[in-house]
Design an enzyme around this catalytic site. Structure first.
Site, mmCIF file in Angstrom:
data_model
loop_
_atom_site.group_PDB
_atom_site.id
_atom_site.type_symbol
_atom_site.label_atom_id
_atom_site.label_comp_id
_atom_site.label_asym_id
_atom_site.label_seq_id
_atom_site.Cartn_x
_atom_site.Cartn_y
_atom_site.Cartn_z
ATOM 1 N N ASN A 1 -9.147 3.403 -1.472
ATOM 2 C CA ASN A 1 -9.657 4.357 -0.493
ATOM 3 C C ASN A 1 -8.911 5.689 -0.483
ATOM 4 O O ASN A 1 -9.482 6.724 -0.137
ATOM 5 C CB ASN A 1 -9.652 3.737 0.907
ATOM 6 C CG ASN A 1 -10.765 2.727 1.079
ATOM 7 O OD1 ASN A 1 -11.793 2.802 0.413
ATOM 8 N ND2 ASN A 1 -10.573 1.764 1.965
ATOM 9 N N ASP B 1 -0.538 2.466 -5.289
ATOM 10 C CA ASP B 1 -0.498 1.034 -5.579
ATOM 11 C C ASP B 1 -1.727 0.634 -6.395
ATOM 12 O O ASP B 1 -2.817 1.154 -6.163
ATOM 13 C CB ASP B 1 -0.449 0.222 -4.278
ATOM 14 C CG ASP B 1 -1.620 0.530 -3.354
ATOM 15 O OD1 ASP B 1 -1.861 1.718 -3.053
ATOM 16 O OD2 ASP B 1 -2.319 -0.416 -2.929
ATOM 17 N N ASN C 1 -7.110 6.340 3.988
ATOM 18 C CA ASN C 1 -8.465 6.732 3.608
ATOM 19 C C ASN C 1 -8.791 8.196 3.914
ATOM 20 O O ASN C 1 -9.926 8.627 3.705
ATOM 21 C CB ASN C 1 -9.502 5.797 4.249
ATOM 22 C CG ASN C 1 -9.545 5.906 5.763
ATOM 23 O OD1 ASN C 1 -8.666 6.514 6.367
ATOM 24 N ND2 ASN C 1 -10.542 5.309 6.376
ATOM 25 N N HIS D 1 0.823 -1.213 0.000
ATOM 26 C CA HIS D 1 0.000 0.000 0.000
ATOM 27 C C HIS D 1 0.860 1.268 0.000
ATOM 28 O O HIS D 1 0.340 2.360 -0.257
ATOM 29 C CB HIS D 1 -0.910 -0.002 1.230
ATOM 30 C CG HIS D 1 -2.343 0.334 0.935
ATOM 31 N ND1 HIS D 1 -2.883 0.391 -0.336
ATOM 32 C CD2 HIS D 1 -3.381 0.643 1.776
ATOM 33 C CE1 HIS D 1 -4.173 0.708 -0.271
ATOM 34 N NE2 HIS D 1 -4.481 0.878 1.001
#
Length: 209
Positions: A114, A93, A68, A20
């Site tokens: 997100n 990513d 997020n 991530h």
């Protein structure tokens, strides 16, 4: 031209080497190329660097919110310095691209990411550039959160690092607003598809994904 380069990830050492955080790896490579060192700026909720290229101010940003809430950081800097959405590039990513490949894209869906979802919401538009760094897919939707919050295999990490190195070579074109040339350069190299590792179950996490 691109005036604001953003790399997405999660803050903290426990997430530093996870899939991530591929956007963070990319923005770190750009910072090295431009010879700048981002520092924490609480006004923009992230690590920020400012430099000048051909007389134009250029910003680098690594949001230090959870993934997020990335848009909180991006929108704060963009609005204060009157940077238009089409002058922003967000590196992140990408599950739907294999490790070792990277794609440049303008606009479109957040596809469930997100970080992009929050940037869409806070900017009020999807009309910004994305650099989609392939991290591969675990093959099962239920495993996606665990997958992105895990470290890639050494083979995949090397493939991702190689594609980051290649894509940074397009920086002069991105800075000059030569987006077609940048796209050609970024998309040209297609390395062999690495074998995906077998996914292992991990504890579910919320906000970081």
């Amino acid at each position: 031209m691109i005036k604001l380069f953003v790399g997405l990830g999660n803050p903290g050492p426990e997430y530093e080497a996870t899939r991530h955080n591929a956007g963070f790896w990319w923005i770190e490579a750009v910072a090295r190329e431009l010879k700048v060192s981002p520092v924490m700026d609480r006004s923009y909720h992230g690590l920020v660097a400012r430099t000048t290229v051909r007389g134009q101010t250029v910003w680098l940003l690594a949001p230090q919110t959870w993934m997020n809430e990335s848009g909180k950081s991006v929108a704060a800097l963009a609005r204060f310095f009157k940077i238009q959405p089409e002058e922003i590039l967000v590196a992140h990513d990408e599950l739907d691209i294999v490790p070792g490949q990277v794609k440049l894209k303008f606009g479109g869906s957040h596809a469930g990411h997100n970080g992009l979802r929050d940037i869409h919401a806070r900017l009020g538009t999807d009309d910004y550039w994305r650099l989609r760094i392939g991290v591969g897919h675990p093959g099962v939707k239920a495993e996606v959160v665990n997958w992105v919050l895990k470290k890639p295999s050494p083979e995949h990490r090397t493939a991702i690092e190689d594609c980051i190195t290649r894509s940074v070579k397009a920086l002069p074109d991105l800075l000059a607003g030569e987006m077609e040339k940048a796209t050609m350069l970024i998309h040209t190299s297609k390395p062999p598809r690495p074998k995906p590792p077998r996914p292992a179950p991990q504890p579910t996490q919320g906000d970081p994904a």
